[in-house]
Every structure is written in C-alpha cells, then in structure tokens.
Design a protein around this motif. Structure first.
Motif, short mmCIF file in Angstrom:
data_model
loop_
_atom_site.label_atom_id
_atom_site.label_comp_id
_atom_site.label_asym_id
_atom_site.label_seq_id
_atom_site.Cartn_x
_atom_site.Cartn_y
_atom_site.Cartn_z
N GLY A 1 6.31 0.71 -0.97
CA GLY A 1 7.33 1.64 -1.45
C GLY A 1 6.71 2.77 -2.24
N ALA A 2 5.77 2.44 -3.11
CA ALA A 2 5.14 3.46 -3.96
C ALA A 2 4.36 4.46 -3.12
N LEU A 3 3.65 3.96 -2.11
CA LEU A 3 2.88 4.88 -1.26
C LEU A 3 3.83 5.80 -0.50
N ILE A 4 4.96 5.24 -0.04
CA ILE A 4 5.93 6.09 0.66
C ILE A 4 6.49 7.16 -0.27
N MET A 5 6.88 6.73 -1.48
CA MET A 5 7.41 7.70 -2.45
C MET A 5 6.42 8.85 -2.69
N GLY A 6 5.16 8.49 -2.90
CA GLY A 6 4.13 9.49 -3.16
C GLY A 6 4.02 10.48 -2.00
#
Lengths: 389, 294
Positions: free
Chosen positions: B246-251
């Motif tokens: 999720g964090a990588l997608i958000m970034g």
C-alpha cells in the motif's frame, strides 16, 4: 476514597495546564503611565505571530513596534499609548480570535497587524465591521484593504502582491535577461498565489515564457516529482514566492535535482532563518535596504542596532513605519476615536518613514518603490537595485 | 523514459518512508484492533530525537537513529500502558478517542517552548550528499540509505514474526486474546512488545524522513501519518506485506500524479484511489476474510 483523590489530582493538573496555556497565549503589558496624562488614553493592539512557521517575522515586527512606541515615549498628541500584544501563530482561525479579543475585551482603538496576508484578511474584516483602525505592516494581499469594496478602516505600510510579482518579473527580464521561468506556489495561500499570478502576467507580457506553474499544499515536504520535471525543462528562473521555511526546503531539493536556474522570490524570504547556503545568489523583492543612504534609514538602523544588537529586517522596518504612521494619525486627529484616526491616516501626505515617503492611495496602499536584494552565503543581503512602480 | 524512471525513484523514496510508518499502524491494528492515531506523532518525536542526536549531542548518525528508536520504543510502551491498556475491553470507539487524545497531546506538548518548540527547524544533513548517474538517472546516497534501511527492517520484522517465540505469541494474540492467555501467552507483554516494535520503526522512519526532507516541526507527523494509515488500509490493514505494498502504491500515485497530471490534484487523486479500491475490495488489496494476522 482513593478514586476521589485521583480525581482531585487530575483536576488540579488540568487546571494548572490551562493556566500555563493561557499564560502563553497572549501577553498583556501596559505602558508605564506618564503620571500627568489623566484619562486621555488610546489603546493600540499588536497582532503578530510569535510562534509557528513564521515566528521570526512576528518577533521582528514586535521589536519594530516597540521601538516606535518607545521613541514616541508612549505619547501621541495629548494621548498616552497603552499597548496590548496578541499572538496569532500565523493561523487564520487564531487570527480572528485574537482580533476579536483585542477589540471586544481590550477595547483597542487601533491594531498594528497582522503580519501575513492569510491572517490579516480575516482579521481586517472583523476590524472593519467593528470600526477599529487596522494597519498591517506587511500584509501584501490586495484583498486586505479591498474585499471587494474598499474597507476604509484598513491600511498597510507595504506594497501589495501584484506589485511585488510585477517588479520581480521586470527585474528577471531586464536585469537577469531571463527568457524562461518556472513558478512554484502554495495553492492555499493568497500571498504566494497573488505573487505568482502577477509575475506570470508581467513576465509573459515582456516576452518571456513561463514553462511550468506548479502548485503545492502547505504541509507538503516532498517536491521531488515536480522538481524533476522542472530540472528537465531547465528554465532560467525558478520563482518561489513563499515564506523562508518552505523556500529553504524547496531550494534544497531543487539543488539535489541539479536545477541550475536562478532562484527569485518575494519579501517572504527576509528572515534570519532562511537557509542561506542553499539560497546563495538568489534574488528577492524587498521593502528597503539598510544600505540606502537616506537619513531616516541610517537613524533607524543605528537605533535598532543599539537596542537589539542586530540588523533590522524588512519586517521590523515596516512594523516601525506602520506604528509611526498610526502615531502620526492619532496625533493629527488628537483623538482616540477610531473614525477620526482613520480619516487622519487617509489624509497623511509625504510622511517620511524608513521605507520611503508615504502617501496613501484611495485603496489604503502606500505609494513607493521596491528594492531588489541578493542572498549572500554568509547570512546577509546585498542591495542590487531599486525598481520604480 | 529516463524521466519516467527518475519519477519512479522519487515515488519509491516517498513510498518507503510511508512503509516504515504504515508497518507500525498495521502491526498494532493486527494485534489489538486499535488504530493508533498517535503513531504519526511518535514518528515526529523520533525525527526530533534523531535531529538532536546528530546536531547537538554529537552522535554519529547511525547511533542517533538507534538512540531515537530506543527512546520511541519506550514511549510507545508508555502510551499503551497509560492510554490504551485501561481501555482494552471498553468499546472500540473509546480507545479510538483516547488515541486521538494522545495524538493531540504529543503535538501540543512538543510545541511547548521548553520541549521542542513550535518552530520549524532546518535539519543539516549528517551525511554529505553524493549522487550517482546511472544511465541518465540520478540516484542519491540518501535514497539508497532509505532503501537499505527499509529492506533491513522488513527482513528483521519477518524474522521476528515468523521465527521467534515472541513472534509466535504475537500471531497467537492476533487471533484471540483469551485463547492465547489460556495457552500461556503473556498477552500484556506481547502487546507492549508490539507497540515497542512499531514505535521504533516509526522513529527510524522519522529520522530518515528528516534527512530526506530536511525540515522538522511538531506537526510534521500528521500528513505522513494519515497517508501511511491510508496505505495500510489500502494494502489490507493488519497485514505486514499489505502495508508495504500500500505504501509503495501511495508513493507512486502521488509522484506520478504530480509529474504527469497536475501537482494540484496530487492528494485528491491519491485519496480518490483509496476510496475506489475500498469500494471494490473493502479488506484492501491483499486482504482476505480469513488470513494470518500480526
């Protein structure tokens, strides 16, 4: 039994916290009474951010304000001045609270403040509605004195946003020979929006090309995507009309991305906490330079250095000017009635203060020139040129 | 193409920092079903301590990071002991309000003049900046540092959760508190350990964030905290791989929106995607109704 004891302790703790907090919120000081003045008193409020993201502006403004009052010996005409200081933390909501408190609780006749446009706009509406004179030393947004009709109780001691943007664009085209520029601005801040719009209009008018116009939000700290984009387009100028802390952060990341454009900005850069090493060589539009040879400037710089042991910045200077203008108006009106003070303020003609000879135009804005300064690595500014409106 | 790759790296840097915060959210949620809103503020405290460590206390920066992690681990345990443990069997809403209270307390307490002060501080980077050109792409040593740190933390976390006795206890508690207690697991100690671990990771994220985006202030944790929380939900809250994904997608979404669509729409699109994903997959991208949680 035990539980009630805990409750008592908790209540005492909360109450002492509340005391602590309210103690920090606003400091109320009173001038030393002259003794003979009797009840001829006029109260002046100062509204300024003493904490938060632009607290160095607020501290300078307070210094300028107090020096002006001391110089006048807390007197204007037959009246003795009392001052009340309120801290708005550069928060628009807090600004309305402070303005309301100054007007309703402290019953001031006039307010010097606030410092940033985003606090001054809501506060000026309150002052106008309650009929209290307000003079902002440094609130540059056009909306402060006009929204959309002229607010006749509101004045300022500085030039306005469109003017600053226009001057910056003129300087970029004429002196820096720039052909292309990129602009970055905070979309939630009237000040940076106003400057960038005026800059863009004038820059394109003079034949330049704005190749990127990027917005960000106040809480943003990551500008890498936008800066990578700008680095690729390689503009001559990167226009950053924001306050010192944001500008320092963007500047640092711009250098990380290998951007070689000249940095250009507005009076928001003027702070001892600007990242001078990063912004070295950048130019910005300012209200005055301490290298200016006029006697008012030399007198002010000497006095300020004597009292505070440091060079005055634009904020201290404009606060000093604003306070002097207000004192002059109180003296001319010889009254503590806000309606009379505002008429006297509007009628001021060619009054010499540090940042120029002030006459107010019909919109409550002073008519004067702007100065271009260059950031030096050692933490000082170099005077470059004066640009006429 | 190089421009695109460089933006991917920008997004990766942002995403990895979000991942460090998101892991703390997701571990705590997995175990006590509590959204620890104070997590972003522990991140802030971590950033400040790291900054004090390498700026004023003369510590080498790796020592400053470890010092900050240790202190925040203790802070996390204290927060849990004072604000969450007494409410563990109260309705979930009560614990949530308590978490918001702790968050505000940390923000405003740290803003006091005798604590950190409300001012913005410029962080002087403790390591000199080096950048390499690889096939037209610029990579900085700070980006490499963040990548190495996050990968190391992930491996460490996976090892703890799947290879240690404490990890087994954490997995057990995440299924059922009472059953775990009957099996002889010390539930209180396991939960404290989870808070310590999550807070230490937030502290590390905080210091790395302060080095990458060199400016800190007491309210700096709100936005990254919110985005990391969003990332954890997007990936499937309670799942460690989900938080990272999720964090990588958000970034990436944030960076790509700013780079190719419009910088003004950045947050609108990032959070819009969250809503769309949750409409179709309410448990998040990796979430299933029955899954191993930690």
């Amino acid at each position: 039994m035990r539980q009630s004891k805990w409750f008592l302790l908790l209540a005492v703790a909360i109450m002492s916290m509340a005391l602590l907090v309210s103690g920090c919120g606003g400091t109320k000081e009173q001038a030393v009474q002259g003794g003979t003045s009797g009840d001829k008193v006029v109260k002046i409020g100062l509204m300024t951010p003493l904490q938060g993201d632009v607290k160095t502006y607020g501290e300078s403004v307070q210094k300028g304000f107090e020096l002006a009052l001391e110089e006048a010996n807390y007197k204007a005409g037959d009246y003795t001045i009392e001052k009340v200081v309120g801290d708005d933390r550069n928060d628009a909501t807090e600004a309305t609270n402070v303005a309301t408190k100054l007007i309703d609780q402290d019953q001031v006749a006039a307010i010097v403040g606030s410092v940033t446009s985003k606090c001054t706009i809501p506060a000026s509406s309150i002052a106008q509605a309650r009929g209290v004179v307000m003079i902002s030393p440094t609130g540059t947004a056009a909306k402060i004195t006009m929204d959309p009709k002229r607010k006749d109780y509101i004045f300022r001691a500085c030039f306005i946003d469109p003017f600053q943007g226009t001057v910056a664009a003129k300087f970029a085209v004429n002196d820096l020979k720039a052909k292309t520029a990129a602009i970055m601005f905070d979309q939630g801040n009237d000040y940076t929006v106003g400057l960038s719009q005026a800059f863009k209009a004038e820059f394109e008018n003079s034949g330049g090309k704005v190749i990127a116009e990027e917005a960000y939000a106040q809480q943003d700290v990551d500008f890498s995507a936008v800066l990578t984009k700008i680095a690729k387009q390689d503009p001559d100028i990167l226009y950053l009309p924001d306050y010192y802390q944001k500008v320092s952060l963007i500047g640092k990341q711009a250098l990380d991305k290998g951007i070689t454009a000249k940095f250009l900005g507005g009076d928001g850069w003027d702070s001892s906490e600007l990242d001078f090493a990063t912004m070295d060589g950048g130019y910005f539009t300012a209200h005055y330079s301490s290298d200016d040879p006029r006697p008012e400037v030399a007198n002010w710089v000497t006095k300020y250095k004597e009292k505070y042991n440091t060079e005055p910045d634009s904020f201290a200077t404009l606060a000093y000017d604003a306070t002097k203008l207000l004192l002059k108006a109180i003296e001319d009106a010889n009254s503590n009635d806000p309606a009379k003070i505002k008429d006297a303020l509007q009628a001021i003609k060619d009054f010499p203060v540090v940042s120029g000879k002030i006459t107010f135009d019909a919109d409550g804005n002073p008519v004067k020139s702007a100065t271009i300064l260059q950031v030096q690595k050692d933490g000082s500014y170099k005077f470059v040129t004066n640009v006429q409106p | 193409m190089e421009f695109f790759l460089e933006q991917v790296i920008n997004g990766l840097q942002l995403g990895l920092v979000y991942a460090l915060i998101a892991l703390g959210y997701t571990m705590v949620y997995g175990i006590v079903k509590l959204i620890n809103f104070a997590h972003g503020d522990v991140f802030m405290v971590g950033a400040f301590l790291g900054y004090f460590g390498f700026t004023y206390w003369g510590l080498p920066w790796p020592v400053a990071i470890i010092m900050s992690m240790v202190f925040c681990a203790i802070l996390g345990v204290v927060i849990e002991r004072i604000a969450y443990r007494p409410l563990r069997y109260a309705p979930r809403m009560i614990a949530l309000i308590s978490a918001i209270g702790v968050s505000f307390f940390l923000e405003y307490f740290c803003s006091l003049r005798f604590v950190f002060g409300a001012n913005y501080r410029v962080v002087q980077r403790p390591l000199s900046e080096v950048s390499w050109q690889i096939g037209g792409i610029t990579i900085t040593n700070i980006q490499v540092l963040i990548l190495v740190a996050v990968v190391a933390m992930l491996i460490f976390l996976q090892w703890i959760v799947h290879r240690t006795k404490m990890g087994a206890a954490m997995r057990t508690v995440s299924f059922d508190h009472d059953a775990a207690r009957l099996m002889g697991v010390n539930v209180d100690r396991t939960i404290s350990f989870t808070f310590a671990l999550g807070s230490a990771m937030a502290a590390m994220g905080g210091v790395l964030y302060a080095i990458a985006y060199p400016q800190i202030q007491p309210f700096m944790g709100i936005m990254p905290g919110l985005k990391a929380f969003t990332a954890a939900v997007l990936g499937g809250i309670g799942l460690i791989p989900g938080a990272v994904l999720g964090a990588l997608i958000m970034g990436q979404v944030e960076t790509m929106t700013a780079a190719f669509i419009s910088s003004q729409l950045r947050d609108a699109i990032a959070f819009g995607i969250l809503i769309v994903v949750l409409l179709f997959r309410p448990t998040g991208i990796l979430g299933r109704t029955e899954t191993e949680k930690v």
